[in-house]
Each structure stands twice: as structure tokens, then as C-alpha cells.
Scaffold this active site. Sequence first.
Site, mmCIF file in Angstrom:
data_model
loop_
_atom_site.group_PDB
_atom_site.id
_atom_site.type_symbol
_atom_site.label_atom_id
_atom_site.label_comp_id
_atom_site.label_asym_id
_atom_site.label_seq_id
_atom_site.Cartn_x
_atom_site.Cartn_y
_atom_site.Cartn_z
ATOM 1 N N GLY A 185 -14.869 12.178 -67.279
ATOM 2 C CA GLY A 185 -16.039 13.203 -66.910
ATOM 3 C C GLY A 185 -15.766 14.610 -67.051
ATOM 4 O O GLY A 185 -16.570 15.561 -66.869
ATOM 5 N N ASP A 221 -15.975 14.934 -58.105
ATOM 6 C CA ASP A 221 -15.475 14.332 -56.996
ATOM 7 C C ASP A 221 -14.282 13.325 -57.672
ATOM 8 O O ASP A 221 -14.384 11.916 -57.576
ATOM 9 C CB ASP A 221 -16.584 13.458 -56.535
ATOM 10 C CG ASP A 221 -16.081 12.659 -55.372
ATOM 11 O OD1 ASP A 221 -15.288 12.998 -54.746
ATOM 12 O OD2 ASP A 221 -17.036 11.805 -54.700
HETATM 13 C C1 LIG Z 1 -13.928 9.442 -55.306
HETATM 14 S S1 LIG Z 1 -14.468 8.568 -56.452
HETATM 15 C C2 LIG Z 1 -16.026 8.863 -56.735
HETATM 16 C C3 LIG Z 1 -16.889 8.748 -55.623
HETATM 17 C C4 LIG Z 1 -18.542 9.210 -55.635
HETATM 18 N N1 LIG Z 1 -18.540 10.496 -56.521
HETATM 19 C C5 LIG Z 1 -19.195 9.193 -54.533
HETATM 20 O O1 LIG Z 1 -19.482 10.219 -53.751
HETATM 21 O O2 LIG Z 1 -19.968 8.187 -54.094
HETATM 22 C C6 LIG Z 1 -13.947 8.816 -57.861
HETATM 23 C C7 LIG Z 1 -14.079 7.915 -58.870
HETATM 24 O O3 LIG Z 1 -13.795 8.618 -60.270
HETATM 25 C C8 LIG Z 1 -13.051 7.679 -61.229
HETATM 26 N N2 LIG Z 1 -12.579 8.343 -62.459
HETATM 27 C C9 LIG Z 1 -11.050 8.459 -62.104
HETATM 28 N N3 LIG Z 1 -10.752 9.592 -63.131
HETATM 29 C C10 LIG Z 1 -11.939 9.615 -63.821
HETATM 30 C C11 LIG Z 1 -12.436 10.384 -64.928
HETATM 31 N N4 LIG Z 1 -11.201 11.282 -65.621
HETATM 32 N N5 LIG Z 1 -13.291 10.469 -65.423
HETATM 33 C C12 LIG Z 1 -14.376 9.648 -64.829
HETATM 34 N N6 LIG Z 1 -14.184 8.897 -63.893
HETATM 35 C C13 LIG Z 1 -12.969 8.932 -63.288
HETATM 36 C C14 LIG Z 1 -12.628 6.447 -60.285
HETATM 37 O O4 LIG Z 1 -12.612 5.096 -61.047
HETATM 38 C C15 LIG Z 1 -13.375 6.597 -59.372
HETATM 39 O O5 LIG Z 1 -14.377 5.750 -58.986
#
Ligand SMILES: C[S@@+](CC[C@H](N)C(=O)[O-])C[C@H]1O[C@@H](n2cnc3c(N)ncnc32)[C@H](O)[C@@H]1O
Length: 279
Positions: A144, A164
Amino acid sequence: MLSYRHAFHAGNFADVLKHSVLIYVLDYMARKDKGYSYIDTHSGAGMYALQDDYAQKTGEYKDGIGKLYQSSDLPEILNEYISLISSLNNNKSLEIYPGSPGIAKELLRRQDFAHLFELHKSDFELLEELCQRWKKSRVYKSDGYNGLLEQLPPPTRRGVVLMDPPFELKEDYVKSVKTIIQAYRKFSTGTYLLWYPVVKRSYIEAMEEQFVSSNVRNVIQLEYCQKQDSDEYGMTGTGLFIVNPPWQLLGESDNLLTTMKEKLGNKHSSYTARQLIDE
Ligand SMILES: C[S@@+](CC[C@H](N)C(=O)[O-])C[C@H]1O[C@@H](n2cnc3c(N)ncnc32)[C@H](O)[C@@H]1O
């Protein structure tokens, strides 16, 4: 190896802050007809069943949305949040809780577009399923941070970014702010929301310093701490940095944070709402 699953934490006090502010921002964007892009750099699964093993194992939602869901005396900003969740639950008892993509799916219009990034295989598949019939969305199984920079500036020059990260890795603290600073160079009028956990105070101070010494203008910081700062393991509080916030948000967030302290907190709880960098 990604181990973070938001299903354990969906609806906790950190989600209350993040999602009520996200709803406020998306409602604000919809005041103008012109379409906008919503970019969710770390999307998660998008929707969560609170009766499943993940949510039940931690029970975190009970101290977040669970304490607000039936409340009637809430400020407007929380009313909007509760009414969205209530409508997803068909105005019945609380069983499902939306993640940020689930919220965006409710609030984005035909002229808006969502770019949703998620790296975890299972959460990506759930997210894809959620967005299957949402034509104005695209789900990416890719990083992301890079994905954000590729999407800027948005075609209509209107955009909201939610960043996030899981903060499992210490590097997320520096990388998230650094990426927003880079994104701001490409698109300085966008609204950026960066969520953070308070686990170690020095990490947050370093993020503040990184923002202050950058070219980014107009940043507010909202923070709610359930407990006092501690060196022990675990999240004691949560916050958001918001670049180019809707102009009334700082005032409104006082109502939000006071209510969070009153309804979710205890005598050790505290909050801050401040303009970190002027316009
Ligand atoms: C805190 S959660 C997101 C929650 C969501 N934004 C919500 O408010 O419902 C973080 C997510 O980021 C994903 N993730 C971790 N590193 C990432 C990256 N570099 N790019 C995209 N997603 C990633 C994880 O698998 C996880 O599902």
C-alpha cells in the site's frame, strides 16, 4: 510473514476513533458533487463478524463499539458512526462491524473511486469478495505504501487517503510518515489520515518530529489514551494525524474525545486534540 489480523481488534476503542473520523471526512467530501478517490493503503478484510472466534477471543469490541452501540446521548460525529453500523446490522443487535473498506463502500458515490490495498492472502480474498459488485473499486494484493504513490495525484484532484499499517514492524512508524510526506509532494491538497497505536511514547514523538520538520502544512493530531503511557507490552492509546482535515473537525473532535473518555474510559484515560502544524 504477515501475522496481523484485524479481526481480533475490529470495533475496539482505536477503531471507534479511526472510523468515526473517517466517516466524518467522507461525509464532508460528499458535500461537493465532484467525485474523489479514496485510497486505503492497508485495508484489512473490510467486514468482520463479531461472533467469530477472532473477535470473541480478545473481546476488544466490547470495550469499544459495544459500549456505544445502544447509547442515545452521543455527539453528532458519533451518531453518524453508530447509525452507519446500525444500518449494516439492519438496526438490530450488533453482529457485524465494518472495516474501513466496508465504511467506504457505504459512503462513496457513483462518481467516487476506491483503491484498496491488502497484502495478507486471506484478508485480501475476503476483501475481494466484499467488493465483488462494487464497480467503482479496485482491490490490489500489493504494498500500500508504493501503491499510494502510484495513484497520486487522483484524476479529479480530490482525494482521501487512509493509512492504517499494523505497526508490527517498528519501521512502520517512520515509513508511514515518510510515505505521506512523499505523497504530499505529489498531491498537496489531499486529505490524509494516518492512524497510530500508542505503544511506546518515543515512537509517536519521533513521528511528530518527522511531520514538523517536513514541508507538510495543516496537520491536526487527535489522540485518545485509555491508560497512562507505559513501558509494558501493549497498546495504551491510539491517535490520528490528519493532513488537510475538514475545517470543523478539530472542534468536533473535542466532543468525540470527551465522549470516548466518558463512555469507554476510566480515571486514567486522557485525550489530546491539537493543531500540530499550522496551515
Ligand atoms: C490495521 S489493519 C487495517 C484495518 C483497516 N484499515 C480498518 O480500519 O478496518 C492493517 C492491514 O494491513 C495489511 N498490511 C500489512 N502490510 C501491508 C502493506 N505493506 N501493504 C498493504 N497491506 C498491508 C495487514 O495484512 C492488515 O490486514
